[in-house]
Scaffold this motif. Structure first.
Motif, PDB file in Angstrom:
ATOM      1  N   LEU A 254     -16.590  -3.947  -4.035  1.00  0.00           N
ATOM      2  CA  LEU A 254     -16.280  -2.572  -4.426  1.00  0.00           C
ATOM      3  C   LEU A 254     -16.498  -2.365  -5.915  1.00  0.00           C
ATOM      4  O   LEU A 254     -16.942  -1.295  -6.346  1.00  0.00           O
ATOM      5  CB  LEU A 254     -14.829  -2.242  -4.052  1.00  0.00           C
ATOM      6  N   ALA A 255     -16.188  -3.390  -6.711  1.00  0.00           N
ATOM      7  CA  ALA A 255     -16.377  -3.267  -8.159  1.00  0.00           C
ATOM      8  C   ALA A 255     -17.850  -3.153  -8.522  1.00  0.00           C
ATOM      9  O   ALA A 255     -18.192  -2.596  -9.575  1.00  0.00           O
ATOM     10  CB  ALA A 255     -15.753  -4.474  -8.862  1.00  0.00           C
TER      11      ALA A 255
ATOM     12  N   VAL B  89      -4.809  -9.763  -7.442  1.00  0.00           N
ATOM     13  CA  VAL B  89      -4.758  -8.344  -7.780  1.00  0.00           C
ATOM     14  C   VAL B  89      -4.086  -8.228  -9.139  1.00  0.00           C
ATOM     15  O   VAL B  89      -3.017  -8.807  -9.354  1.00  0.00           O
ATOM     16  CB  VAL B  89      -3.974  -7.546  -6.726  1.00  0.00           C
ATOM     17  N   ALA B  90      -4.693  -7.497 -10.037  1.00  0.00           N
ATOM     18  CA  ALA B  90      -4.137  -7.350 -11.382  1.00  0.00           C
ATOM     19  C   ALA B  90      -2.731  -6.763 -11.322  1.00  0.00           C
ATOM     20  O   ALA B  90      -2.486  -5.782 -10.622  1.00  0.00           O
ATOM     21  CB  ALA B  90      -5.049  -6.449 -12.220  1.00  0.00           C
TER      22      ALA B  90
ATOM     23  N   ALA C 102      -5.857  -2.812  -6.523  1.00  0.00           N
ATOM     24  CA  ALA C 102      -6.593  -3.728  -7.393  1.00  0.00           C
ATOM     25  C   ALA C 102      -7.490  -2.983  -8.367  1.00  0.00           C
ATOM     26  O   ALA C 102      -7.648  -3.389  -9.527  1.00  0.00           O
ATOM     27  CB  ALA C 102      -7.418  -4.689  -6.542  1.00  0.00           C
ATOM     28  N   LEU C 103      -8.109  -1.879  -7.907  1.00  0.00           N
ATOM     29  CA  LEU C 103      -9.049  -1.129  -8.742  1.00  0.00           C
ATOM     30  C   LEU C 103      -8.406   0.059  -9.441  1.00  0.00           C
ATOM     31  O   LEU C 103      -9.092   0.852 -10.093  1.00  0.00           O
ATOM     32  CB  LEU C 103     -10.220  -0.654  -7.882  1.00  0.00           C
TER      33      LEU C 103
ATOM     34  N   ASP D  87       0.842  -1.198   0.000  1.00  0.00           N
ATOM     35  CA  ASP D  87       0.000   0.000   0.000  1.00  0.00           C
ATOM     36  C   ASP D  87       0.878   1.250   0.000  1.00  0.00           C
ATOM     37  O   ASP D  87       0.668   2.180  -0.788  1.00  0.00           O
ATOM     38  CB  ASP D  87      -0.922  -0.023   1.217  1.00  0.00           C
ATOM     39  N   GLY D  88       1.885   1.259   0.890  1.00  0.00           N
ATOM     40  CA  GLY D  88       2.796   2.403   0.915  1.00  0.00           C
ATOM     41  C   GLY D  88       3.579   2.549  -0.371  1.00  0.00           C
ATOM     42  O   GLY D  88       3.792   3.675  -0.867  1.00  0.00           O
ATOM     43  N   VAL D  89       4.029   1.435  -0.938  1.00  0.00           N
ATOM     44  CA  VAL D  89       4.760   1.486  -2.199  1.00  0.00           C
ATOM     45  C   VAL D  89       3.864   2.026  -3.311  1.00  0.00           C
ATOM     46  O   VAL D  89       4.283   2.861  -4.132  1.00  0.00           O
ATOM     47  CB  VAL D  89       5.293   0.083  -2.567  1.00  0.00           C
ATOM     48  N   ASN D  90       2.616   1.577  -3.345  1.00  0.00           N
ATOM     49  CA  ASN D  90       1.674   2.061  -4.350  1.00  0.00           C
ATOM     50  C   ASN D  90       1.458   3.564  -4.224  1.00  0.00           C
ATOM     51  O   ASN D  90       1.346   4.282  -5.237  1.00  0.00           O
ATOM     52  CB  ASN D  90       0.344   1.320  -4.194  1.00  0.00           C
TER      53      ASN D  90
END
Length: 497
Positions: free
Chosen positions: A393-394, A359-360, A415-416, A29-32
């Motif tokens: 969520l999608a 996750v894509a 992911a989204l 999450d932090g890297v993203n």
């Protein structure tokens, strides 16, 4: 050795884990966020240093998510290798230098938390291994060099202290304390002062480029407020002592022999500093064993004994051959243990073992079972929860603009492909980074959040969720619920305080 270890890490461009899958997503999450242009401790709240996120972000940019953490570890090995070569060869006999170098390289290279089973593969706490290795190298500098190398010593010490400070501030505090202690040595005062000055200049430059120092310090203070300067109950503290008891006994034996042969108040203080400072660091970490400060102190004690050439007979307690064998016995279990762990990761990664993350783009981050049935089952259960949340969520209408997750990691923004919410705290671990009286205000971390995802547990919302339920009730409306998640949508504008 360092080049070989680095090559083995990047051989497959995959990351294989057998446990701690959720912790991976805290880190990712932090890297993203960094990949979206956010800066750690400036644009999101974290008590981990910026290097912990910038290095994997660079690795992800180079080779994708599967290569992010192996590349980060490989780069850190190659960065520290010249420093390691200088410090160990300028201070230690060749056998001790070789053993210590191999030990430290394998600690950096093996994707596992110190003290865990060789099949418990995980990169998620790689920053702790970096901090311990840098600290061990820094502590070896207490020995006087064989030849005057003050300039190199200052540069090496400054780099090590910089790395420690910007992977986690607790390591940096111990590094600065050691350098201040070295100012008491008239023979080495010059390079210690130079290292402190270099660290100050580097910190100023880092602030100008990064701009997150104030937030970094504040998040570290919050972590101290949540977990305490000394963490856990007395049972937890005693457990740490017992887990490292053998190393303390071995250090006491060889340090005692060293001081008996050559009494020194400075070295007695140094050994005590390693024992107490190392214990404080591991108490702040999520690990039971692995106080590398004890190994550094042991090799310093061994070197002090080997430097004596007083012609004592082989009947004495501390012969040169005995000292070398003693230190070999202290590091050999870890050398073998980590070699097997590194080999397991390489073979599993090359063979494509395990299931990919749901996750894509993260297909090369894989959960594998290597005689770890319980961990594998728990990891699969968590990934099923992630898939459940992604699907829910999608299906939301309209689609979320951004997401904030409470009580769990956030794999959903990634992911989204949603821009992460600025100001959020990705790693909210109860009594670790947040606590009842030490946590970010809701209006700070949730301001601007379109959808808030709250993890459900059998007892309810969990301790982290309970902190923010009043704010959610006032400002958000629950719009959906699944077996493991609740979803809230922004009800009316909220202003930052």
């Amino acid at each position: 050795m360092a080049v070989l270890a680095a090559l083995l890490l990047v051989l497959s461009d995959r990351t294989v884990a057998t446990r701690s899958v959720e912790e991976f997503f805290y880190l990712f999450d932090g890297v993203n966020r960094v990949l979206w242009g956010q800066a750690p401790s400036r644009d999101f709240v974290t008590s981990l240093g910026p290097l912990v996120y910038y290095l994997p972000a660079w690795g992800q940019w180079i080779g994708g998510w599967g290569a992010a953490l192996p590349l980060s570890s490989a780069v850190m090995i190659l960065l520290l290798a010249p420093v390691m070569a200088h410090v160990l060869t300028s201070r230690l006999h060749p056998v001790l230098a070789l053993l210590m170098g191999g030990f430290l390289i394998l600690v950096l290279a093996a994707p596992m938390n110190l003290g865990e089973a060789m099949t418990a593969l995980s990169f998620h706490q790689y920053h702790n291994r970096v901090g311990w290795v840098a600290l061990a190298l820094l502590l070896v500098l207490v020995l006087s060099p064989r030849h005057p190398v003050a300039g190199r010593d200052a540069a090496a010490a400054a780099l090590l202290a910089f790395v420690m400070t910007y992977v986690r501030l607790t390591y940096g505090l111990v590094a600065v304390a050691f350098l201040v202690f070295m100012l008491t040595d008239a023979r080495q005062r010059g390079w210690a002062a130079g290292a402190l000055a270099g660290l100050a200049v580097a910190a100023l430059a880092m602030e100008l480029v990064w701009g997150g120092t104030a937030g970094y310090v504040q998040a570290t203070r919050m972590a101290f407020g949540a977990g305490g300067v000394l963490r856990g109950s007395w049972g937890d503290i005693i457990d740490h002592v017992l887990a490292n008891f053998t190393d303390y006994v071995l250090l006491g034996l060889i340090a005692g022999l060293s001081l008996w042969r050559t009494p020194s108040l400075r070295y007695a203080i140094f050994f005590a500093f390693c024992a107490l400072g190392g214990f404080w660091l591991i108490n702040q970490n999520d690990q039971r064993w692995g106080i590398l400060a004890l190994h550094a102190a042991a090799v310093v004690a061994a070197e002090r004994i080997l430097r004596e050439d007083d012609g004592l007979s082989s009947a004495t307690w501390a012969t040169p051959a005995g000292v070398r064998l003693f230190f070999l016995a202290m590091v050999l279990p870890t050398l073998l243990h980590n070699t097997v762990a590194l080999g397991l990761h390489v073979s599993a990664a090359v063979g494509g073992a395990g299931r990919p993350m749901p996750v894509a783009g993260m297909e090369d981050v894989r959960l594998a079972e290597l005689w770890t049935g319980g961990d594998f089952g728990g990891g699969n259960a968590y990934l099923a929860m992630v898939e459940e949340g992604i699907d829910a969520l999608a299906d939301l209408e309209p689609a979320p603009e951004n997401i904030a997750v409470l009580g769990a990691a956030d794999p959903f923004s990634l992911a989204l492909n949603l821009r992460p919410l600025a100001g959020m705290m990705p790693t909210m671990l109860w009594l670790n980074t947040v606590g009842p009286t030490a946590h970010p205000p809701a209006a700070r971390i949730l301001v601007g959040a379109d959808v808030v995802v709250l993890r459900k547990i059998p007892e309810g919302a969990g301790p982290v969720g309970e902190l923010y339920l009043p704010f959610l009730a006032q400002n958000y409306t629950q719009i959906s619920e699944t077996e493991h998640w609740r979803f809230y949508r922004h009800a009316r504008p909220t202003a930052a305080p």
